[in-house]
Write an enzyme that holds these catalytic residues in place. Structure first.
Site, PDB file in Angstrom:
ATOM      1  N   HIS A 181       0.827  -1.210   0.000  1.00  0.00           N
ATOM      2  CA  HIS A 181       0.000   0.000   0.000  1.00  0.00           C
ATOM      3  C   HIS A 181       0.861   1.259   0.000  1.00  0.00           C
ATOM      4  CE1 HIS A 181      -3.424  -2.511   0.754  1.00  0.00           C
ATOM      5  NE2 HIS A 181      -2.919  -2.971   1.885  1.00  0.00           N
TER       6      HIS A 181
ATOM      7  N   HIS B 244      -7.563  -4.264  -1.240  1.00  0.00           N
ATOM      8  CA  HIS B 244      -6.953  -5.534  -1.627  1.00  0.00           C
ATOM      9  C   HIS B 244      -7.754  -6.159  -2.748  1.00  0.00           C
ATOM     10  CE1 HIS B 244      -6.512  -4.752   2.694  1.00  0.00           C
ATOM     11  NE2 HIS B 244      -5.256  -4.983   2.445  1.00  0.00           N
TER      12      HIS B 244
END
Ligand SMILES: Nc1ncnc2c1ncn2[C@@H]1O[C@H](COP(=O)(O)OP(=O)(O)O)[C@@H](O)[C@H]1O
Ligand SMILES: Nc1ncnc2c1ncn2[C@@H]1O[C@H](COP(=O)(O)OP(=O)(O)O)[C@@H](O)[C@H]1O
Ligand SMILES: [Mg+2]
Ligand SMILES: [Mg+2]
Ligand SMILES: [Mg+2]
Ligand SMILES: [Mg+2]
Lengths: 217, 330, 330, 217
Positions: B56, B218
């Site tokens: 991320h 995700h």
């Protein structure tokens, strides 16, 4: 009365490591359908590490399971670290100081593992997770014993329960974990955690059964 | 999979090596290989910790720095750090005034933080938590506790970090970080999938010509898979649920448009042009806008939109100086 | 083509609208729709102008700000701005002390700047230029004038911008920007192509499992198309020609690792780990490292490596404060 | 003696706009092989804008070409803005104040365009660029006139020269522009600028010829 020699915990554990490492890609594939596709990676990483750390040692089953638990908790993170970590930690505690394990001990070990897991997760059967494998497997084992069957027969019931439970996740709607976001769309796919749990329990039963046979022979 | 990596199973450790070598004035190692701490001096203050899965970037480690977080626990790609790692992060961040652990609402993180907190208790480290739940697409407003944390986490770190930096107490840091989270509503849109290196295959699929509104960081499924439309229509589709989530009308807001990784920053700005129109039409006053790759999902294409409703307290914390890989302002 | 755009032919104008709305304290419009200027006050100083094709964000407009460039001419995607635009940028940047136009060595830019300079002469604006030629893959050292400018341009803007900000004369700004350019050696590696929205198809092709060493910022062919190897091997393949280009041994350097757009920043750091090893082994001392998406090529995957040989003069300018979309340091 | 009526410049220009806009994708495709694939985009943008800005007006050929030149320079940027801008600006200057253009004027117009272009670019024939079309076209035209052929025949020679020149780029190694980076690998592909130049000159010749025929009829 049949006993599992609990002083060869390392050897039993190596079989668990083997089954997870062998199924690394398969588990990720299952997770890929409705999760994020890393279950095999996560599990294999933790189990492989554990395998490396116990190599060359001589460990009781309790020590071996405890090492697995702390390795999982300390190395894989994710959900599986705490969940499987708790499961194996509970199991390790249950057989602490035991050199030999009889059919009842074995059942208690599984039950304590479950309890420990349930302390960290509030998932339950039907949520489409590893509990869908674990609970019917433990129940099957317990019922077999209650019905007077012997250790190997109970292990067979354990395997059946695990397999049935795992299969049941195919049609379940996920209520927990990443797949829960899919709602209805999660149906038609097995749950990755249920699959890994089934692989582990099956291999544990196989391994135990083989050892019982050897001891009997 | 076109990636710049060595062993796909060691991506995180290999990357951390690079981060540490590249940014020695910001990031320092700790006794735990998966925990980094701020390399500078911060004096006595409440410790601020975050942590989460990798992939991320710049989240989470890019928010370690001056006026932000003091330590970070680093997980595998898209997977929570271990309880051990969170515990070590608590330890290094603790200066005797307690630790605010500010993280996102994911099952793994929650479990690992819970275990780490229990362990920290044994060491007399006072840890309190705020869990970001800003993704409006992940659950209705009535089930806010089920919502995922997305780019609103950036606001949480900035506000909480600034509060700690100015010397606020642990309870006050927690109150303000929670206030930031509560003031945030976010939504994402995904235009392509992403591939976890160790996995080698895309994590899910979005057909070319389609987009997924409400997608998670995700690749968690969103509200709707729809044909890919114009930037203006995408902006509207993102604004609708966000504007409906809180009463923003008449308020000042901070806007954060974050790319998910592979969408050019130019397009994020292009998207924002219509977001700004929509906010104006809704009577929402933009106090400040930040656009860039603040919270990504590997090489996913797409963007997230976050609105944070502001008051004077939040404004001053938002504007307070900070220095980290992801946010530097003077 | 998974893009967040409206009309593919209006991407640049649409994006500029968003940039202007999102960053009003940094970017201000001018009389020319394709020219933006710094929105803050800079006082009397040499004007610094840059410009180039779009699709390289944050270049070029992300380097407009305090301590950097004063105005930017914005071209179509991968295409030089017009002479008109450069002229207007000269006008708005000029405060009577002349203008340093710092740009990259591309045919279109060179021609348009040349025409704009002629027009500026008629308006008594003193314009001098520095042309970045840092890409070692684009021509041998003996033909430096043929080399393309790549991420070394960032160094040129930083150094030239800081010199102008501290009040240096035009000749001095030019000298220093030229010194920065001469001190830079860069190389890129591409792992995937990119798609100009108006075109709708990839600009060139890199087969999966392959990479192109020495690729240019528009996909100009490099030195070699090779099988995609490990990050460490890529780092070495990039370090070799860069280290061979100048006598870096024993010197301090600034290192810039820029992503080409879609490569996760995590991988850039991972790549850097071995770059740092190589530099150490070569006796090169790293003074400072910056890693991020500083000069991109739409959604291309890949990275560039730039080394700048430093002395005290360059170090102090490099470390001088700056505020822009791409670089903020205090 | 045949004359091209130079008061209808707008109409001639619209044909040039048309041919470029029609071939937008083709030109980009050609550029895509060894360049960056935007030649059609760049050209179509400039020509379309010019088309819009002259719509509804009545313009001499000089004014029309001048408008094209400033639109290209002021709107498309890149290399094509200055290059084609200079070319058309030179042509515009050559026919300034002319109401009618004879074969010689037409040749001078092309020659001045070329001169103007060569002031900004130091490319030459053989470099694989638009000059590879422009120069043989102008030469062909000039030779035809020198050989005593008439205006339409010279226009035919212009077209032949342009086409031959354009085709010649197929086998050339690029020495200029983005394609030069390809070296040997640039062979086997046409040059995008040479193609657009060929389209423009051919259409200019066609348009002129038709007007000559009409005037004769
Ligand atoms: N709260 C929970 N309780 C029990 N099992 C869970 C829970 N959340 C997820 N799981 C199990 O975890 C599995 C996924 O594991 P894994 O892919 O390794 O982690 P992650 O979901 O973080 O990627 C699911 O298939 C499910 O069986
Ligand atoms: N210096 C130059 N002189 C003449 N023609 C050139 C030059 N550079 C490029 N060209 C021409 O420009 C064409 C490409 O134009 P275009 O694609 O519009 O611009 P860009 O190369 O900037 O993308 C080439 O095919 C070539 O004919
Ligand atoms: Mg998973
Ligand atoms: Mg995961
Ligand atoms: Mg171009
Ligand atoms: Mg081109």
């Amino acid at each position: 009365m049949q006993f599992l020699d609990a002083t060869h915990g390392k050897e039993i554990l190596e079989e668990l490591v083997e089954v997870i490492v062998e199924n690394r890609n398969y588990l990720s594939e299952v997770d890929g359908a409705i999760g994020d596709g890393d279950h095999g990676i996560n599990m294999a990483k933790g189990f492989r590490l554990c395998g490396e750390s116990i190599a060359g040692q001589s460990l009781s089953l309790s020590k071996a399971l405890g090492t697995l638990a702390t390795t999982l908790m300390g190395s894989i993170g994710g959900s599986m670290g705490p969940l499987y970590g708790s499961l194996f930690m509970g199991m390790a505690k249950a057989v602490k100081d035991k050199d030999a394990i009889d059919a009842k001990d074995f059942g208690d070990m599984l039950a304590e593992g479950r309890q420990s897991l349930e302390q960290i997760s509030d998932a339950s059967v039907g949520d489409k997770c590893l509990l869908d494998t674990l609970v019917p497997a433990i129940d099957g084992y317990r019922h077999a014993l209650d019905a007077g069957e012997d250790f190997p027969q109970a292990l067979q019931a354990l395997r059946h329960g695990a397999q049935r439970g795992c299969d049941s996740t195919l049609e379940l709607e996920a209520k927990i974990g990443r797949a829960a976001r899919l709602g209805e769309r999660s149906r038609g796919h097995l749950d990755a955690g249920a699959v890994s749990c089934c692989l582990l329990l099956t291999r544990l039963a196989d391994s135990t059964e083989r050892r019982l046979e050897k001891a009997a022979a | 999979m076109q990636r710049i990596i060595n062993d796909p199973d060691n991506v995180v450790d290999d990357a951390l090596k690079g981060y540490l070598r590249a940014s020695p004035t910001l990031l320092a190692p700790t006794d735990h290989p998966r925990v980094l701490k701020y390399a500078g001096h911060t004096g006595d203050k409440v410790g601020v910790v975050t942590g989460g899965g990798s992939g991320h970037e710049p989240a989470f480690l890019g928010y370690v720095g001056d006026g932000l977080c003091d330590a970070v626990a680093v997980g595998e790609i898209f997977s929570s750090p271990t309880a051990d790692a969170f515990l070590e992060a608590f330890r290094v961040a603790n200066r005797g005034q307690g630790v605010a652990c500010l993280y996102g609402n994911y099952a793994g993180d929650t479990m690992n933080v819970k275990m780490a907190r229990q362990m920290a208790e044994l060491e007399d480290i006072d840890v309190k938590t705020v869990i970001a739940r800003d993704d409006v697409a992940s659950a209705p407003a009535t089930q806010r506790d089920k919502r995922r944390g997305v780019a609103g986490e950036v606001m949480m770190w900035k506000i909480g970090g600034a509060a700690a930096a100015r010397g606020d107490s642990l309870d006050e840091v927690i109150r303000l970080a929670q206030k930031a989270v509560d003031a945030c509503s976010s939504i994402g849109v995904g235009l392509s999938s992403c591939t976890i290196p160790a996995n080698g295959k895309p994590n899910f699929s979005i057909e070319p010509g389609h987009m997924e509104l409400g997608i998670g960081h995700h690749g968690e499924p969103g509200i709707e898979v729809a044909p890919l439309t114009s930037a203006d229509a995408i902006a509207s589709a993102m604004c609708d649920p966000v504007l409906a989530d809180q009463d923003f009308a008449g308020s000042e807001v901070a806007v954060l448009v974050s790319g998910l990784g592979a969408t050019p920053v130019m397009e994020l700005n292009l998207l924002y042009a219509h977001v700004a129109d929509r906010l104006e039409a809704a009577g929402v006053k933009v106090y400040r806008t930040d656009i860039g790759n603040y919270f990504t999902s590997l090489e996913m294409m797409g963007a997230t939109l976050t609105l944070m409703k502001l008051d004077d307290e939040l404004k001053s914390l938002l504007d307070a100086p900070a220095r980290s890989l992801a946010i530097t302002q003077r």
